[in-house]
Design an enzyme around this catalytic site. Structure first.
Site, mmCIF file in Angstrom:
data_model
loop_
_atom_site.group_PDB
_atom_site.id
_atom_site.type_symbol
_atom_site.label_atom_id
_atom_site.label_comp_id
_atom_site.label_asym_id
_atom_site.label_seq_id
_atom_site.Cartn_x
_atom_site.Cartn_y
_atom_site.Cartn_z
ATOM 1 N N LYS A 291 4.995 -1.916 8.119
ATOM 2 C CA LYS A 291 6.212 -0.984 7.297
ATOM 3 C C LYS A 291 7.446 -1.691 7.608
ATOM 4 O O LYS A 291 7.790 -2.026 8.679
ATOM 5 C CB LYS A 291 6.136 0.161 7.996
ATOM 6 C CG LYS A 291 7.019 1.223 7.521
ATOM 7 C CD LYS A 291 6.813 2.586 8.095
ATOM 8 C CE LYS A 291 7.878 3.623 7.575
ATOM 9 N NZ LYS A 291 7.522 5.038 8.061
ATOM 10 N N GLU B 282 8.888 -0.534 2.277
ATOM 11 C CA GLU B 282 7.617 -0.673 1.606
ATOM 12 C C GLU B 282 6.476 -0.885 3.153
ATOM 13 O O GLU B 282 7.032 -1.053 3.901
ATOM 14 C CB GLU B 282 7.427 -1.611 0.729
ATOM 15 C CG GLU B 282 7.713 -3.253 1.339
ATOM 16 C CD GLU B 282 7.693 -4.151 0.014
ATOM 17 O OE1 GLU B 282 7.997 -3.977 -0.777
ATOM 18 O OE2 GLU B 282 7.276 -5.356 0.689
ATOM 19 N N ASP C 84 8.750 16.540 9.213
ATOM 20 C CA ASP C 84 8.324 16.167 7.866
ATOM 21 C C ASP C 84 6.924 15.926 7.689
ATOM 22 O O ASP C 84 6.592 14.612 6.940
ATOM 23 C CB ASP C 84 9.275 14.791 7.428
ATOM 24 C CG ASP C 84 9.349 14.468 6.333
ATOM 25 O OD1 ASP C 84 9.158 15.161 5.316
ATOM 26 O OD2 ASP C 84 9.296 13.089 5.753
ATOM 27 N N ILE D 185 0.756 -1.118 -0.204
ATOM 28 C CA ILE D 185 -0.201 -0.033 -0.095
ATOM 29 C C ILE D 185 0.884 1.252 -0.035
ATOM 30 O O ILE D 185 0.281 2.229 -0.204
ATOM 31 C CB ILE D 185 -1.090 0.091 1.043
ATOM 32 C CG1 ILE D 185 -0.260 -0.311 2.533
ATOM 33 C CG2 ILE D 185 -2.243 -1.054 1.084
ATOM 34 C CD1 ILE D 185 -0.942 -0.210 3.726
ATOM 35 N N ALA E 78 11.365 5.679 0.752
ATOM 36 C CA ALA E 78 12.913 5.552 0.586
ATOM 37 C C ALA E 78 13.518 4.506 1.253
ATOM 38 O O ALA E 78 14.284 3.834 0.769
ATOM 39 C CB ALA E 78 13.447 7.056 1.098
HETATM 40 N N1 LIG Z 1 -0.785 2.539 9.094
HETATM 41 C C1 LIG Z 1 -0.934 2.552 7.730
HETATM 42 N N2 LIG Z 1 -2.011 2.474 7.206
HETATM 43 C C2 LIG Z 1 -2.345 2.493 5.648
HETATM 44 N N3 LIG Z 1 -1.523 3.102 4.908
HETATM 45 C C3 LIG Z 1 -0.227 3.436 5.437
HETATM 46 C C4 LIG Z 1 0.032 2.977 6.852
HETATM 47 N N4 LIG Z 1 1.296 3.466 6.925
HETATM 48 C C5 LIG Z 1 1.718 3.971 5.879
HETATM 49 N N5 LIG Z 1 0.894 3.947 4.928
HETATM 50 C C6 LIG Z 1 1.215 4.210 3.310
HETATM 51 O O1 LIG Z 1 2.374 3.907 3.101
HETATM 52 C C7 LIG Z 1 2.835 5.423 2.408
HETATM 53 C C8 LIG Z 1 4.342 5.216 3.034
HETATM 54 O O2 LIG Z 1 4.339 5.088 4.227
HETATM 55 P P1 LIG Z 1 5.587 5.921 5.298
HETATM 56 O O3 LIG Z 1 5.530 7.506 4.729
HETATM 57 O O4 LIG Z 1 5.176 5.893 6.648
HETATM 58 O O5 LIG Z 1 6.669 5.261 4.550
HETATM 59 P P2 LIG Z 1 8.225 5.751 4.318
HETATM 60 O O6 LIG Z 1 8.911 4.750 3.896
HETATM 61 O O7 LIG Z 1 8.705 6.297 5.610
HETATM 62 O O8 LIG Z 1 7.855 6.878 3.614
HETATM 63 P P3 LIG Z 1 8.696 8.254 3.173
HETATM 64 O O9 LIG Z 1 9.902 7.907 2.253
HETATM 65 O O10 LIG Z 1 7.687 9.234 3.195
HETATM 66 O O11 LIG Z 1 9.687 8.677 4.536
HETATM 67 C C9 LIG Z 1 1.970 6.358 3.093
HETATM 68 O O12 LIG Z 1 1.925 7.406 2.384
HETATM 69 C C10 LIG Z 1 0.472 5.712 3.183
HETATM 70 O O13 LIG Z 1 -0.019 5.491 1.887
#
Ligand SMILES: Nc1ncnc2c1ncn2[C@@H]1O[C@H](COP(=O)(O)OP(=O)(O)OP(=O)(O)O)[C@@H](O)[C@H]1O
Length: 573
Positions: A155, A139, A249, A132, A136
């Site tokens: 995550k 996923e 951020d 979903i 960076a």
């Molecule tokens: N708990 C959750 N429930 C549903 N979707 C989620 C959840 N956590 C994250 N997502 C989805 O995943 C995407 C990426 O999550 P997140 O920003 O936490 O990841 P990241 O790897 O830290 O990304 P970034 O590159 O922004 O730091 C979010 O924009 C959202 O669409």
């Protein structure tokens, strides 16, 4: 504890060997010089070795202390849960038999929770479903816990990438914050664990998608719709500021929507844009901020060519939308919401999150963020020269109050609204009539369409790059699994009591209201309906469950594990 002791025992013989080696006399030399230098070299070696040993001993000591602290805390929290439930039951209209059943239920959950804490949780405990989100460092994927069939968002962050980009402290901050803060506006963390390659956060799944997707679908929001989301974002930011954390951020991608359309803040600590390797010319900004007052020198193609016609609001919006997803999924990310003081790395405080709020509010009402430019570096330049670039397009027809609030959020730190606290922003005339305490109970501006617990229609479709890996994180003793690098991730594992609670059954408030005999209240619902004065002063005991500490095989000191002065400065504010 046992693992700590055996680790210490393993340490000792090695230490003695080293000392024995260091004490071996150097071969005699006729003039004594070679002997002296050999002795000096041996002494230097001893010093170097003993400092490495000292570090290991200090780490082991910290592990043991933390372990005991965690045990004590866990016991205390268990007592508190029992005490609170007893108090709640004493005030409730529930028969004695019912009370006994509820207390037995709590004890069952506690036993279950104890078992869970002992269980080494791993990716094998989950069925991996749809992707979903991509960021960076890894996923985000929908998953189902095999034992309970509960659905979560998982995550997954690549350790080597975190180390390479010096993000270890940030990811630790994310885990800590999610584990500590108990707010309806912050995404709930159920547990975190790691294997040799990845860190995992198991969070509540928010099926409404993210604000970035909503904004791309709607182009712009009305002032009333924006007010709802901006107000909930303020409450989310306020809850992390109360814990003395700064997000740094905040962007629409990190504002997630739950099933009923209410907003929750996520993604703590991964402040990619602070990683100067992402913005190679970041130091130029200093110069740009100090010297340039002329918009045409800020690198924006539109303004650098004075003969080029200005884009209309609609053209700019289309341009932005075309680039938006690409920016979101790039390793650099989008700098559009970052405060100038953060970009300039000149020391910053909580006010930087209010700047981001201003940029998001602008985007909701206008369709694109206030400093959008062709490339991220130009955006950075525009941000540090915000005075010349903050413009409200006439076509957007913003109310005077909205323009006033945005201008008070997108300005110098010392004049920025919110510097004295969120109450300053809440009192702004744009929010007249907002019932802050009732916001979460109100109907959301948009109710997302969600058909079942596995519905991912509100998310982008992501390609599987490889079949979901069910790599085993449990095979063999955990210590053997960890590489020496894992000293950086000691203590990442966490389990929240709520993972053993059933959120579906009605609460005691409902019991009282209907006054007939519906389904039995659960422990969780009883806690949820507890008055705030019933809770410990920090109001977050359910989330403050102890970290299950992990001690890796090797505790080699690592250059990546230190907190940058900038980070500690920010955290100390
Ligand atoms: N708990 C959750 N429930 C549903 N979707 C989620 C959840 N956590 C994250 N997502 C989805 O995943 C995407 C990426 O999550 P997140 O920003 O936490 O990841 P990241 O790897 O830290 O990304 P970034 O590159 O922004 O730091 C979010 O924009 C959202 O669409």
């Amino acid at each position: 504890m046992d693992s700590a002791r055996s680790w210490l025992q393993k340490l000792q013989p090695r230490d003695k060997d080293r000392e024995r080696g260091a004490k071996t006399p150097a071969p005699a030399s006729p003039n004594g010089g070679a002997g002296n230098s050999a002795r000096m070299a041996a002494a230097a070696g001893e010093e170097a070795l003993s400092s490495a040993t000292k570090q290991k001993v200090a780490a082991a000591k910290q592990y043991i202390e933390n372990h005991y602290k965690s045990q004590m805390k866990s016991l205390q929290e268990r007592k508190e849960r029992r005490w609170m439930l007893e108090r709640k039951l004493a005030d409730a209209d529930v028969s004695e038999e019912e009370q006994n059943n509820i207390l037995k239920d709590l004890e069952k959950k506690e036993t279950e929770y104890m078992r869970l804490r002992r269980h080494k949780m791993g990716v094998d405990d989950f069925e991996l479903l749809t992707i979903i989100g991509r960021g960076a460092f890894g996923e985000v994927r929908l998953c189902r816990e095999k034992a309970t069939s509960n659905v979560y968002a998982m995550k997954k962050l690549k350790k080597s990438e975190m180390l390479r980009r010096g993000q270890v402290e940030h990811v630790r901050a994310e885990r800590d914050l999610l584990a500590e803060v108990d707010s309806p506006y912050i995404v709930k963390l159920y547990c975190s664990f790691q294997d040799d390659e990845f860190l995992y956060l198991i969070m509540e799944y928010l099926p409404g998608g993210d604000m970035m997707t909503l904004l791309m679908r709607k182009d712009t929001l009305t002032e009333d719709e924006s007010k709802f989301y901006v107000a909930e974002t303020i409450l989310a930011i306020e809850s992390i500021h109360k814990r003395i954390y700064i997000h740094r951020d905040i962007k629409p991608d990190n504002l997630l929507l739950d099933r009923s359309g209410h907003l929750k803040l996520s993604d703590f600590g991964l402040c990619k844009p602070l990683d100067s390797s992402c913005f190679p010319n970041l130091s130029d900004l200093d110069y740009a901020a100090g010297k340039s007052t002329n918009p045409s020198s800020d690198g924006d193609k539109q303004s650098s060519n004075s003969t080029a016609p200005r884009r209309t609001q609609q053209e700019q919006l289309l341009h932005w939308q075309k680039n938006r997803r690409m920016l979101a999924y790039s390793t650099v990310g989008t700098p559009d919401y970052i405060a100038p003081e953060v970009l300039l790395k000149k020391g910053y405080g909580m006010e930087c999150d209010w700047w981001s709020l201003g940029a998001i509010m602008f985007e909701m009402l206008v369709g694109y963020p206030p400093f959008y430019s062709e490339d991220p570096m130009s955006t950075c330049r525009k941000i540090v020269n915000w005075r010349s670039h903050l413009k409200f397009p006439e076509e957007a027809s913003l109310s005077l109050e909205a323009k006033d609030l945005i201008s008070k959020l997108l300005c110098n730190v010392d004049q920025r609204i919110g510097t004295k606290g969120a109450h300053e922003i809440k009192a702004h005339p744009w929010f007249a009539g907002v019932e802050w305490e009732k916001l979460y109970q109100m109907e959301a501006a948009f109710i997302p369409e969600v058909n079942d617990e596995l519905d991912t229609q509100n998310f982008e479709k992501f390609e599987e790059t490889a079949p979901p890996m069910q790599t085993s994180s449990k095979a063999g003793p955990w210590r053997k699994m960890l590489s020496s690098k894992d000293v950086n991730f000691v203590g990442y594992t966490y389990k929240n009591f709520e993972i053993v609670n059933d959120p579906e059954l009605p609460g005691i408030a409902e019991l009282k209201k209907t006054n007939n005999k519906p389904k039995r209240p659960t422990i969780k619902s009883l806690f949820e309906t507890a008055d705030s004065e019933d809770q410990p002063s920090d109001g977050s005991f359910l989330n403050l469950l102890p970290t299950q500490l992990e001690l890796p095989e090797s505790l080699e000191p690592s250059p990546h594990s230190s907190i940058s002065s900038e980070d500690s400065q920010a955290r100390n504010r």
